[in-house]
Design a protein around this motif. Structure first.
Motif, PDB file in Angstrom:
ATOM      1  N   ILE A 250     103.621  59.503   4.826  1.00  0.00           N
ATOM      2  CA  ILE A 250     104.968  59.484   4.249  1.00  0.00           C
ATOM      3  C   ILE A 250     105.459  58.045   4.316  1.00  0.00           C
ATOM      4  CG2 ILE A 250     107.327  60.350   4.417  1.00  0.00           C
ATOM      5  CD1 ILE A 250     106.191  62.737   5.993  1.00  0.00           C
ATOM      6  N   ALA A 251     105.640  57.414   3.180  1.00  0.00           N
ATOM      7  CA  ALA A 251     106.144  56.043   3.141  1.00  0.00           C
ATOM      8  C   ALA A 251     107.669  56.087   3.194  1.00  0.00           C
ATOM      9  CB  ALA A 251     105.660  55.340   1.877  1.00  0.00           C
ATOM     10  N   PHE A 252     108.241  55.526   4.251  1.00  0.00           N
ATOM     11  CA  PHE A 252     109.694  55.541   4.461  1.00  0.00           C
ATOM     12  C   PHE A 252     110.196  54.112   4.298  1.00  0.00           C
ATOM     13  CE2 PHE A 252     113.225  57.011   7.608  1.00  0.00           C
ATOM     14  CZ  PHE A 252     114.102  57.054   6.536  1.00  0.00           C
ATOM     15  N   ILE A 253     110.888  53.829   3.185  1.00  0.00           N
ATOM     16  CA  ILE A 253     111.235  52.450   2.828  1.00  0.00           C
ATOM     17  C   ILE A 253     112.738  52.234   2.902  1.00  0.00           C
ATOM     18  CG2 ILE A 253     109.216  52.185   1.347  1.00  0.00           C
ATOM     19  CD1 ILE A 253     111.099  52.666  -1.049  1.00  0.00           C
ATOM     20  N   ASP A 254     113.123  50.949   2.911  1.00  0.00           N
ATOM     21  CA  ASP A 254     114.533  50.589   2.912  1.00  0.00           C
ATOM     22  C   ASP A 254     115.169  50.917   1.563  1.00  0.00           C
ATOM     23  OD1 ASP A 254     114.196  49.633   5.455  1.00  0.00           O
ATOM     24  OD2 ASP A 254     113.973  47.533   4.849  1.00  0.00           O
ATOM     25  N   GLY A 255     116.488  51.131   1.589  1.00  0.00           N
ATOM     26  CA  GLY A 255     117.199  51.472   0.359  1.00  0.00           C
ATOM     27  C   GLY A 255     117.639  50.246  -0.413  1.00  0.00           C
ATOM     28  N   ASP A 256     116.727  49.337  -0.702  1.00  0.00           N
ATOM     29  CA  ASP A 256     117.076  48.138  -1.467  1.00  0.00           C
ATOM     30  C   ASP A 256     115.937  47.770  -2.398  1.00  0.00           C
ATOM     31  OD1 ASP A 256     115.141  47.166   0.262  1.00  0.00           O
ATOM     32  OD2 ASP A 256     116.548  46.064   1.532  1.00  0.00           O
ATOM     33  N   ARG A 257     116.119  46.669  -3.110  1.00  0.00           N
ATOM     34  CA  ARG A 257     115.105  46.222  -4.062  1.00  0.00           C
ATOM     35  C   ARG A 257     113.805  45.873  -3.358  1.00  0.00           C
ATOM     36  NH1 ARG A 257     113.123  46.678  -9.054  1.00  0.00           N
ATOM     37  NH2 ARG A 257     112.162  44.737  -9.789  1.00  0.00           N
ATOM     38  N   GLY A 258     113.912  45.304  -2.156  1.00  0.00           N
ATOM     39  CA  GLY A 258     112.703  44.969  -1.402  1.00  0.00           C
ATOM     40  C   GLY A 258     111.868  46.200  -1.094  1.00  0.00           C
ATOM     41  N   GLY A 259     112.541  47.319  -0.769  1.00  0.00           N
ATOM     42  CA  GLY A 259     111.814  48.556  -0.519  1.00  0.00           C
ATOM     43  C   GLY A 259     111.063  49.023  -1.747  1.00  0.00           C
ATOM     44  N   ASP A 260     111.678  48.895  -2.946  1.00  0.00           N
ATOM     45  CA  ASP A 260     110.999  49.285  -4.192  1.00  0.00           C
ATOM     46  C   ASP A 260     109.748  48.450  -4.421  1.00  0.00           C
ATOM     47  OD1 ASP A 260     112.970  51.120  -4.603  1.00  0.00           O
ATOM     48  OD2 ASP A 260     114.139  49.855  -5.966  1.00  0.00           O
ATOM     49  N   LEU A 261     109.869  47.146  -4.173  1.00  0.00           N
ATOM     50  CA  LEU A 261     108.714  46.266  -4.394  1.00  0.00           C
ATOM     51  C   LEU A 261     107.576  46.592  -3.428  1.00  0.00           C
ATOM     52  CD1 LEU A 261     110.590  42.861  -4.897  1.00  0.00           C
ATOM     53  CD2 LEU A 261     109.619  44.369  -6.654  1.00  0.00           C
ATOM     54  N   ILE A 262     107.934  46.894  -2.178  1.00  0.00           N
ATOM     55  CA  ILE A 262     106.903  47.217  -1.197  1.00  0.00           C
ATOM     56  C   ILE A 262     106.190  48.505  -1.569  1.00  0.00           C
ATOM     57  CG2 ILE A 262     106.569  47.968   1.197  1.00  0.00           C
ATOM     58  CD1 ILE A 262     108.632  45.931   2.041  1.00  0.00           C
TER      59      ILE A 262
ATOM     60  N   GLY B 159     105.966  42.893   3.743  1.00  0.00           N
ATOM     61  CA  GLY B 159     105.324  43.086   2.443  1.00  0.00           C
ATOM     62  C   GLY B 159     103.813  42.960   2.487  1.00  0.00           C
ATOM     63  N   ASN B 160     103.257  42.481   3.595  1.00  0.00           N
ATOM     64  CA  ASN B 160     101.805  42.372   3.729  1.00  0.00           C
ATOM     65  C   ASN B 160     101.237  43.709   4.183  1.00  0.00           C
ATOM     66  OD1 ASN B 160     101.918  39.587   3.135  1.00  0.00           O
ATOM     67  ND2 ASN B 160     102.400  39.126   5.277  1.00  0.00           N
ATOM     68  N   ILE B 161     100.357  44.271   3.401  1.00  0.00           N
ATOM     69  CA  ILE B 161      99.789  45.581   3.706  1.00  0.00           C
ATOM     70  C   ILE B 161      98.391  45.370   4.285  1.00  0.00           C
ATOM     71  CG2 ILE B 161      99.129  47.804   2.754  1.00  0.00           C
ATOM     72  CD1 ILE B 161     101.217  47.319   0.564  1.00  0.00           C
ATOM     73  N   PRO B 162      98.223  45.518   5.598  1.00  0.00           N
ATOM     74  CA  PRO B 162      96.934  45.252   6.243  1.00  0.00           C
ATOM     75  C   PRO B 162      95.906  46.341   5.942  1.00  0.00           C
ATOM     76  CG  PRO B 162      98.524  46.053   7.843  1.00  0.00           C
ATOM     77  CD  PRO B 162      99.270  45.895   6.556  1.00  0.00           C
TER      78      PRO B 162
ATOM     79  N   ASP C 248     101.052  60.029   0.243  1.00  0.00           N
ATOM     80  CA  ASP C 248     101.300  61.430  -0.138  1.00  0.00           C
ATOM     81  C   ASP C 248     102.756  61.696  -0.493  1.00  0.00           C
ATOM     82  OD1 ASP C 248      98.583  62.687   0.517  1.00  0.00           O
ATOM     83  OD2 ASP C 248      99.057  61.619   2.372  1.00  0.00           O
ATOM     84  N   TYR C 249     103.683  61.102   0.271  1.00  0.00           N
ATOM     85  CA  TYR C 249     105.109  61.325   0.022  1.00  0.00           C
ATOM     86  C   TYR C 249     105.858  60.006   0.140  1.00  0.00           C
ATOM     87  CZ  TYR C 249     104.217  66.339   0.590  1.00  0.00           C
ATOM     88  OH  TYR C 249     103.748  67.616   0.447  1.00  0.00           O
ATOM     89  N   ILE C 250     107.004  59.960  -0.521  1.00  0.00           N
ATOM     90  CA  ILE C 250     107.872  58.794  -0.455  1.00  0.00           C
ATOM     91  C   ILE C 250     109.257  59.248   0.000  1.00  0.00           C
ATOM     92  CG2 ILE C 250     108.976  56.934  -1.751  1.00  0.00           C
ATOM     93  CD1 ILE C 250     106.616  57.082  -3.713  1.00  0.00           C
ATOM     94  N   ALA C 251     109.802  58.553   0.981  1.00  0.00           N
ATOM     95  CA  ALA C 251     111.181  58.784   1.442  1.00  0.00           C
ATOM     96  C   ALA C 251     111.902  57.452   1.420  1.00  0.00           C
ATOM     97  CB  ALA C 251     111.196  59.391   2.841  1.00  0.00           C
ATOM     98  N   ARG C 252     113.193  57.493   1.138  1.00  0.00           N
ATOM     99  CA  ARG C 252     113.939  56.248   0.987  1.00  0.00           C
ATOM    100  C   ARG C 252     115.244  56.328   1.766  1.00  0.00           C
ATOM    101  NH1 ARG C 252     114.685  52.313  -3.580  1.00  0.00           N
ATOM    102  NH2 ARG C 252     116.793  51.494  -3.394  1.00  0.00           N
ATOM    103  N   ALA C 253     115.596  55.229   2.419  1.00  0.00           N
ATOM    104  CA  ALA C 253     116.871  55.151   3.142  1.00  0.00           C
ATOM    105  C   ALA C 253     118.023  55.179   2.143  1.00  0.00           C
ATOM    106  CB  ALA C 253     116.927  53.871   3.976  1.00  0.00           C
ATOM    107  N   PRO C 254     119.224  55.552   2.564  1.00  0.00           N
ATOM    108  CA  PRO C 254     120.384  55.516   1.656  1.00  0.00           C
ATOM    109  C   PRO C 254     120.551  54.143   1.034  1.00  0.00           C
ATOM    110  CG  PRO C 254     120.952  56.657   3.685  1.00  0.00           C
ATOM    111  CD  PRO C 254     119.591  56.084   3.898  1.00  0.00           C
ATOM    112  N   ASP C 255     121.125  54.128  -0.132  1.00  0.00           N
ATOM    113  CA  ASP C 255     121.263  52.890  -0.901  1.00  0.00           C
ATOM    114  C   ASP C 255     121.963  51.809  -0.082  1.00  0.00           C
ATOM    115  OD1 ASP C 255     121.043  51.232  -3.050  1.00  0.00           O
ATOM    116  OD2 ASP C 255     122.913  51.881  -3.975  1.00  0.00           O
ATOM    117  N   GLY C 256     121.330  50.633   0.002  1.00  0.00           N
ATOM    118  CA  GLY C 256     121.920  49.499   0.701  1.00  0.00           C
ATOM    119  C   GLY C 256     121.663  49.477   2.192  1.00  0.00           C
TER     120      GLY C 256
END
Length: 417
Positions: free
Chosen positions: A217-229, A201-204, A240-248
């Protein structure tokens, strides 16, 4: 003193004896040497055999009982089998030790090498079992170990914050931003090298600097933590773009197919996307393509074939303009009507026909008329034709087949095969 060479003995002769009187060991040795001397020739004389090392020291084990002496002789021999048997038979002829009668009887001739062979067999079995069960990994373990070593060797550090990154982070025009080192390793495992990781969660500051120079392209986990990040990231750096892993699921546990599908479904991180996150309305099932799927003749469908590992790392999806424009139902009918004619239909904003031209004149016609919004033609979609449609503001390019081209930024490609 006689030579022994016990360690090199081939055979061991065991001879039992019984003497009708009480004698000492030297008496027994003297009787054996004296009475066998010259009996079977000079070559098998006991003294000569000991001096040459062909037999070892004679061991005597004796005991006395009721005035008689009992025991056995042990003679190690390095001669061959025949000579050893002759020697044993010669010793059996000793019938007197001192003044007493005696009987010598060869009980056994043991092959000393058989003991070594037995030891070798048992030891080899033990070593093989250890090798198979402890030392030698199976093929799956070897393959996994090699993959892990390759992945580790490809991980580099980026910026003053020493962020884990792939080897292509510098030369690539676009990068994939993931949460941590484990995500980077999984992406490298699937040959996606333009990837860089944050520290959770720390963005350097290195991320913000990198985002100013490259498409991100921000590729985040498919959970609440990914949304917060992603909320925090969008307020800190240019995304520029957002991609998300499958839910859970987390990025570090995705298969190659799941990674490619997630990257294909990336959507622009515009203001509307920011609002979705701020209002917590984002769902992992979000698909930037139109939800409506048009029935098509025969095998009419949009091609989504992967274009290789590097293209999978930088997949292209429809832009926001393409998302808002649904595909007209009439395209399959128009394409079916011109199939085999090598002609093209040019359509206006209302998707009404402007004119029909030959395929060989299609590029010239699109360049000349700026009011064209859709092109339906009997041919293969090429990069040159797609570039011309992009420059002329064409929304849809519909053809029989799609060549080796990526999806356009403005023009949507639809292929029948």
């Amino acid at each position: 003193m006689a030579k022994t060479y016990i360690n090199t003995a081939k055979y061991e002769v065991l001879i039992n004896f019984r003497i009708e009187g009480m004698v000492e060991k030297h008496d027994i040795v003297g009787a054996v040497f004296g009475q066998s001397e010259g009996l079977v020739g000079e070559d098998l004389d006991l003294r000569e055999l000991q001096n040459s090392g062909k037999i070892g020291r004679i061991e005597i084990n004796q005991r006395t009982q009721e005035g008689n002496t009992f025991g056995d002789l042990i003679i190690p021999s390095s001669m061959d089998m025949v000579e050893t048997c002759i020697l044993a038979a010669a010793i059996e002829t000793v019938d007197k030790v001192g003044p007493y009668k005696s009987v010598f009887k060869a009980v056994s001739i043991q092959d000393m090498r058989s003991k070594k062979r037995e030891f070798i067999t048992q030891r080899a079995v033990a070593l093989l079992q250890k090798l198979l069960h402890e030392e030698m990994p199976d093929s799956t373990e070897i393959a996994e170990r090699v993959k892990n070593e390759v992945k580790k060797s490809q991980v580099t550090s980026y910026g003053k914050d020493k962020l884990p990154a792939g080897p292509s982070i510098e030369e690539s025009n676009s990068i994939i931003l993931v949460e941590g080192r484990a995500d980077v390793l999984n992406m490298l495992k699937h040959n996606i090298k333009n990837v860089v990781g944050m520290h959770g969660g720390n963005i350097p500051p290195s991320i913000a600097e990198l985002a100013q120079k490259k498409q991100v392209i921000a590729f985040i986990d498919g959970d609440r933590g990914g949304d917060l990040i992603i909320r925090k990231l969008m307020g800190t750096a240019k995304i520029d773009y957002i991609a998300r892993a499958p839910d859970g699921k987390e990025v570090e546990e995705l298969t190659r197919k799941e990674i490619e599908m997630a990257l294909r479904k990336k959507f622009p991180a515009a203001n509307n996307a920011r609002e979705r996150y701020e209002q917590a309305e984002y769902r992992p099932s979000y698909d930037p393509r139109p939800a409506k799927r048009v029935e098509r003749p025969e095998s009419f469908e949009r091609s989504t074939t992967a274009q290789g590992a590097e293209q999978a790392a930088e997949p292209v999806v429809a832009t926001a303009a393409a998302v808002e424009a649904p595909m007209p139902d009439k395209f399959p009918t128009i394409l079916a009507s011109i199939k085999g004619s090598l002609t093209a239909k040019l359509l206006n904003a209302g998707y009404e026909e402007i004119e029909t031209v030959n395929v060989r004149d299609l590029v010239k016609s699109i360049t000349k008329d700026k009011g064209i919004k859709a092109v339906v033609f009997d041919g293969i979609i090429t990069k040159r034709l797609l570039d011309t449609c992009e420059e002329s503001g064409v929304d849809f390019l519909v053809g029989i087949k799609k060549g080796n081209v990526k999806e356009g930024n403005k023009t949507r490609i639809i292929a029948a095969e």
